[in-house]
Design a protein around this motif. Structure first.
Motif, PDB file in Angstrom:
ATOM      1  N   VAL A  86      -8.594  64.636  60.015  1.00 48.47           N
ATOM      2  CA  VAL A  86      -7.589  63.712  60.554  1.00 48.47           C
ATOM      3  C   VAL A  86      -6.958  62.971  59.386  1.00 48.47           C
ATOM      4  O   VAL A  86      -7.653  62.312  58.608  1.00 48.47           O
ATOM      5  CB  VAL A  86      -8.223  62.685  61.518  1.00 48.47           C
ATOM      6  CG1 VAL A  86      -7.149  61.737  62.039  1.00 48.47           C
ATOM      7  CG2 VAL A  86      -8.926  63.385  62.657  1.00 48.47           C
TER       8      VAL A  86
ATOM      9  N   THR B 120      -9.829  59.662  67.747  1.00 44.19           N
ATOM     10  CA  THR B 120     -10.254  61.014  67.343  1.00 44.19           C
ATOM     11  C   THR B 120     -11.759  61.176  67.276  1.00 44.19           C
ATOM     12  O   THR B 120     -12.252  62.285  67.090  1.00 44.19           O
ATOM     13  CB  THR B 120      -9.661  61.370  65.964  1.00 44.19           C
ATOM     14  OG1 THR B 120     -10.082  60.389  65.000  1.00 44.19           O
ATOM     15  CG2 THR B 120      -8.142  61.413  66.012  1.00 44.19           C
TER      16      THR B 120
ATOM     17  N   VAL C  56      -5.630  67.251  62.603  1.00 40.71           N
ATOM     18  CA  VAL C  56      -4.910  66.357  63.514  1.00 40.71           C
ATOM     19  C   VAL C  56      -3.957  65.521  62.673  1.00 40.71           C
ATOM     20  O   VAL C  56      -4.384  64.810  61.757  1.00 40.71           O
ATOM     21  CB  VAL C  56      -5.859  65.443  64.299  1.00 40.71           C
ATOM     22  CG1 VAL C  56      -5.065  64.464  65.162  1.00 40.71           C
ATOM     23  CG2 VAL C  56      -6.808  66.263  65.162  1.00 40.71           C
TER      24      VAL C  56
ATOM     25  N   GLY D  81      -1.460  61.813  68.149  1.00 36.86           N
ATOM     26  CA  GLY D  81      -2.183  62.788  67.347  1.00 36.86           C
ATOM     27  C   GLY D  81      -1.944  64.195  67.851  1.00 36.86           C
ATOM     28  O   GLY D  81      -2.193  64.490  69.028  1.00 36.86           O
TER      29      GLY D  81
ATOM     30  N   ALA E 114      -2.988  68.033  67.492  1.00 33.76           N
ATOM     31  CA  ALA E 114      -4.070  68.869  66.990  1.00 33.76           C
ATOM     32  C   ALA E 114      -3.600  70.317  66.853  1.00 33.76           C
ATOM     33  O   ALA E 114      -3.008  70.874  67.776  1.00 33.76           O
ATOM     34  CB  ALA E 114      -5.269  68.800  67.936  1.00 33.76           C
TER      35      ALA E 114
ATOM     36  N   VAL F 155      -4.085  64.527  71.118  1.00 31.25           N
ATOM     37  CA  VAL F 155      -5.458  64.031  71.148  1.00 31.25           C
ATOM     38  C   VAL F 155      -5.577  62.881  72.148  1.00 31.25           C
ATOM     39  O   VAL F 155      -4.839  61.899  72.081  1.00 31.25           O
ATOM     40  CB  VAL F 155      -5.886  63.551  69.746  1.00 31.25           C
ATOM     41  CG1 VAL F 155      -7.271  62.915  69.792  1.00 31.25           C
ATOM     42  CG2 VAL F 155      -5.880  64.718  68.775  1.00 31.25           C
TER      43      VAL F 155
END
Length: 516
Positions: free
Chosen positions: A88, A114, A178, A190, A192, A379
């Motif tokens: 991330v 996350t 992410v 976010g 992914a 996310v």
């Protein structure tokens, strides 16, 4: 690829053929292929051991908080992905400016959202990392490259020889990276991307057939990171700069014999307008890719004269990935310079914004994409994911149309279309008209609503150096080029346009300033 192999393994295999070759430059430091390989593998082994200690081997999420355009940003992502962990990027949501830092509360929100298990840092960010860790209710392990304190696990202490890729099993549909969007249409989200998709990104580098020397001035946490991967996979090298600066970029092109760049259109204009561009040796450039927002067709004609037949326009979104490309040859055609190129067959459908039926060629609707590079999910946002991805198609929110030859033209965002003077107006149509005026360098057209919610067309423009056009001159130009109804209610001449995190003119800010 085998189940235990990732794009990182492919990169390491390619660069291992020339161990003494310098593959990374940043600040006054360099790293050879052998040095990069040792760092990544030792960090991967150290991180794997660290995840075993914490009992989070199979679901480790490594947040990276480093000075963005430095070697540690790449090394830490590569190490985490090599063992199948999710990465991330925490430093910024800005896809253009590596120095644009998120505030602590935003970083904390990302860590919570996350489910980060580890926070990878460098020396410049270790104090901030400790402050974030202390605000979280669940344990968060700090890791880094080198001795950063007794509470930070030194990943360089890992044993390279002990790392065995055969011990790693990676699910292709598991999130690899992410990346958070800039939030220009709401709260940062976010996005992914799974290992299968990330592995596909690298195929272009493996098939390129030439070694690129890539100048990275945009954040490695976003598109520039994938381009760096691709360049290393070609057997090439990457030169990292803290941010885009036209002086520094031109010097780097000449000094390092840069073959490849990734810029936003405003960056491209700054290079074109630089007084030393004519005296700089640009002959090494083979690929100047611009992305992030539409470019002026007229300015692109000038760019071809300056840089040669090397320009590539890429249209994509964070959610849909790569969508279409305007090739160097396409840039020679004035008509095609008004488009964003051609998507691959079957990748794009234009759908009616109301009943979602497919629109015929030439008719405007929402751009919908289905390709190997689309995101896995937002996310923590299953409902938003379901609204955005339907039956495998990503609904981008962009308006556009396909012509009879398959070229895609954009007409702005769905929320930007406005009705004024009794007609619907797409701001990009008026922007292109402004940009066809010889005195205009940049233009932004946006909507301003009064207290009664009546919409008015406004514009902000930047003149070319030495230009003398007045607001009245520009109104006459729009009137003659499109129609009297397309003349903005107000046009302001500015020295520069404010930009969003993806390098687009900040229409929300301009509208707020105009309405205040």
């Amino acid at each position: 690829m085998p189940s235990n192999e990732t794009y990182v393994g492919q990169i390491l295999e390619v660069i291992s053929a020339e161990p003494e070759k310098v593959v990374l430059w940043w600040h006054d430091q360099t790293l050879t292929a052998a040095g990069l390989g040792v760092l990544v593998r030792s960090a991967a082994q150290g991180l794997r051991r660290c995840t075993e200690w914490s009992g989070r081997t199979t679901d480790a999420v490594v947040a990276v908080l480093t000075a963005n355009n430095t070697a540690p940003t790449l090394v830490l992502r590569y190490a985490a992905n090599l063992i199948g962990a999710t990465v991330v990027h925490l430093h910024t949501t800005n896809a253009v400016d590596p120095g644009d830092r998120l505030v602590a509360d935003a970083e904390l929100k990302i860590l919570r959202e996350t489910g980060a298990t580890h926070l990878a840092v460098d020396g410049a960010n270790v104090a901030s990392a400790r402050a974030l860790r202390d605000r979280l209710p669940t344990p968060l392990v700090l890791v880094g490259l080198g001795e950063l304190g007794p509470d930070v696990v030194d990943l360089t202490a890992g044993d390279t020889d002990a790392f065995d890729l055969d011990d790693v099993e990676i699910r292709p549909d598991h999130p690899a990276v992410v990346t958070y969007t800039s939030g220009t249409t709401g709260e940062p989200k976010g996005i992914a991307v799974d290992f299968r998709t990330r592995n596909r990104f690298i195929s272009a580098g493996l098939q390129m057939g030439w070694r690129s020397v890539y100048l990275s001035t945009m954040p490695l946490s976003h598109s520039s990171g994938a381009t760096a991967d691709d360049s290393l996979a070609s057997g090439g090298s990457v030169i990292l700069q803290d941010r885009f600066d036209a002086d520094d970029a031109l010097r780097a092109i000449q000094e390092h014999r840069i073959t490849r760049m990734l810029v936003s259109p405003p960056h491209l204009y700054l290079l074109m307008d630089h007084p030393e561009v004519g005296s700089t040796d640009l002959s090494s450039l083979q690929m100047v890719t611009y992305l992030g927002c539409p470019a002026s067709p007229e300015r692109l004609a000038d760019a071809v004269k300056i840089f040669g037949q090397v320009l590539i326009q890429v249209y994509g979104t964070s959610e849909a990935g790569f969508i279409s490309m305007l090739s160097p040859a396409d840039h020679l055609d004035a008509r095609l310079r008004t488009t964003v190129g051609r998507p691959l067959p079957g990748w794009v459908r234009i759908r009616d914004v109301d009943d979602h039926h497919d629109m015929p060629a030439g008719e405007t609707g929402e751009v919908c994409v289905q390709s190997p590079f689309t995101m896995k999910e937002y996310v923590g946002e299953p409902e938003l994911t379901a609204r955005t991805v339907r039956d495998g198609w990503v609904y981008t929110g962009d308006l556009g149309f396909l012509d009879s030859e398959g070229y895609l033209s954009l007409r702005g965002r769905m929320g930007e279309v406005m009705k004024t003077n009794g007609i619907k107006i797409h701001p990009v149509t008026v922007e292109n008209a402004f940009l066809s005026h010889p005195d205009i360098a940049q233009a932004c057209v946006f909507c301003v609503r009064d207290r009664d919610r009546i919409e008015y067309l406004h514009a902000a423009v930047v003149l070319r150096e030495g230009a003398t056009a007045t607001v009245a001159d520009l109104a006459d130009h729009i009137r003659a080029t499109i129609s009297p109804k397309h003349v903005p209610a107000e046009t302001t001449i500015r020295t520069e346009l404010p930009l969003t995190g993806v390098g687009k003119p900040d229409k929300a800010r301009l509208a707020a300033e105009a309405g205040s």
